[in-house]
Design an enzyme around this catalytic site. Structure first.
Site, PDB file in Angstrom:
ATOM      1  N   PHE A  41     -14.294  -8.888   6.487  1.00  0.00           N
ATOM      2  CA  PHE A  41     -13.363  -8.353   5.487  1.00  0.00           C
ATOM      3  C   PHE A  41     -14.013  -8.304   4.110  1.00  0.00           C
ATOM      4  O   PHE A  41     -13.936  -7.301   3.407  1.00  0.00           O
ATOM      5  CB  PHE A  41     -12.105  -9.225   5.454  1.00  0.00           C
ATOM      6  CG  PHE A  41     -11.043  -8.702   4.517  1.00  0.00           C
ATOM      7  CD1 PHE A  41     -10.119  -7.772   4.961  1.00  0.00           C
ATOM      8  CD2 PHE A  41     -10.977  -9.121   3.205  1.00  0.00           C
ATOM      9  CE1 PHE A  41      -9.142  -7.273   4.112  1.00  0.00           C
ATOM     10  CE2 PHE A  41      -9.998  -8.633   2.341  1.00  0.00           C
ATOM     11  CZ  PHE A  41      -9.089  -7.709   2.802  1.00  0.00           C
TER      12      PHE A  41
ATOM     13  N   HIS B  80       0.830  -1.211   0.000  1.00  0.00           N
ATOM     14  CA  HIS B  80       0.000   0.000   0.000  1.00  0.00           C
ATOM     15  C   HIS B  80       0.865   1.261   0.000  1.00  0.00           C
ATOM     16  O   HIS B  80       0.326   2.372   0.035  1.00  0.00           O
ATOM     17  CB  HIS B  80      -0.896   0.030   1.237  1.00  0.00           C
ATOM     18  CG  HIS B  80      -2.000  -0.980   1.232  1.00  0.00           C
ATOM     19  ND1 HIS B  80      -2.802  -1.194   0.145  1.00  0.00           N
ATOM     20  CD2 HIS B  80      -2.426  -1.832   2.208  1.00  0.00           C
ATOM     21  CE1 HIS B  80      -3.690  -2.135   0.442  1.00  0.00           C
ATOM     22  NE2 HIS B  80      -3.480  -2.531   1.677  1.00  0.00           N
TER      23      HIS B  80
END
Length: 348
Positions: free
Chosen positions: A308, A158
């Site tokens: 999730f 990320h």
């Protein structure tokens, strides 16, 4: 403190740190900001930053890079399946996707005191000891797993491109995934509430402010996208939109196939599309792989609002913003993203 990337590190202090500690009880080791870029991270990131920046890139490497909640898990599964499992017969396909695609900076998020450190029998440590015999986990479990993973490696981060190895876009390949910011905010807020190592306890209104101000972990969304958008014409960079992959799945898989050089047949592309569909990935639980959910998740929120794999929809943001918050987001989008010329799709 200065990193190998040239970024200066400044600890968050005073009211700014107090606000973070109030709303983010999972970041237990302090917070830092990096300049230029104003990137925000838990303080342990600085222990691994130089090793990540100096990571040796191989020509066969493909790294999936996104700001959080832009389709990372989906696309890393797509890329790994295209490169390794187009016939759906690979013996490692049943492993959690993060066991097959190393998440380079994940150690910084594992250092939260809200989590129990993995013991020697934990699958993470078993994998580390197998791939990295004699290595010190304190030097970074996940970056060292990434270093030791046999080629061809599919990797995940990320981090913005400015904090990743400079050779990445010249030696290896990058699949960068962007998603419309209104859905990103809704998804990241849910993610931050369910994971104990974030443990966000503030309001959605405050979360929107964190996003607009660039004060969420991983820093300013617009800056992250901008760094990748400026390299979209590099032949080693494939800029992919989450919404396009949802709307035109097979067409986008064909474009990705061309970029990766995997030369899949139509039947294999259909295999990938089916195997990486949201319902199938949700059914496989391809993140934790049946791990101890209570050790990682706030189960009260998971049971109430979803885990999730929640929805994976385009336009889920509708109805989540008050008119005032939506107006603030629209102003931010106009200010920060309009110059890039990106036409994000907010509904399909």
């Amino acid at each position: 403190m200065k990193l190998a990337s040239g970024h200066e590190v400044t600890p968050l202090e005073g009211e700014e740190l107090a606000r973070q500690e109030r709303d983010w009880t999972g970041y237990t080791e302090g917070m830092v900001r990096l300049h230029p870029g104003s990137w925000v991270f838990p303080a342990p990131f600085t222990d691994y930053a130089d090793r990540i920046y100096n990571f040796e890139v191989k020509p066969s490497d493909v790294m999936v890079v996104t700001w959080p909640k832009c389709g990372t898990t989906w696309v890393q599964e797509v890329v790994w399946t295209m490169r390794n499992n187009p016939n759906l017969d690979h013996p490692q396909a049943a492993l959690p996707v993060n066991a097959r695609v190393p998440f380079l900076e994940f150690d910084m998020l594992m250092r939260s005191k809200k989590l129990t450190p993995p013991g020697p029998d934990h699958p993470i440590m078993q994998g580390f000891n197998k791939l990295c015999p004699g290595k010190n986990p304190a030097d970074g479990i996940f970056v060292q797993i990434g270093e030791a993973t046999p080629a061809p490696r599919t990797l995940k981060s990320h981090l913005p491109l400015s904090l990743l190895p400079p050779a990445l876009v010249n030696v290896g390949k990058v699949v960068y995934v962007a998603r419309n910011p209104k859905d990103v905010v809704v998804s990241f807020c849910h993610h931050s509430r369910i994971f104990k190592n974030h443990n966000y306890v503030g309001s959605f209104e405050d979360f929107v402010k964190y996003f607009i101000d660039g004060d969420l972990v991983y820093g300013p969304y617009w800056q992250h996208v901008k760094e990748a958008w400026e390299k979209k014409d590099n032949p080693n960079v494939h800029f992919l939109f989450y919404e396009d992959l949802k709307e035109n799945n097979i067409e986008e898989l064909k474009r990705l196939d061309d970029f990766l050089g995997t030369k899949l047949t139509q039947e294999q592309l259909n295999n990938v599309a089916r195997h990486t569909s949201f319902p199938q990935m949700k059914a496989r639980d391809s993140v934790l792989g049946g791990g101890d959910m209570e050790a990682v998740f706030n189960m009260e929120i998971v049971n109430k609002d979803g885990g999730f794999f929640r929805k994976g929809e385009v336009g889920d943001w509708k109805g989540k913003y008050t008119p005032e918050l939506e107006a603030k987001m629209d102003d931010w989008i106009k200010t920060r993203l309009s110059d890039l010329g990106i036409g994000f799709k907010y509904t399909l």
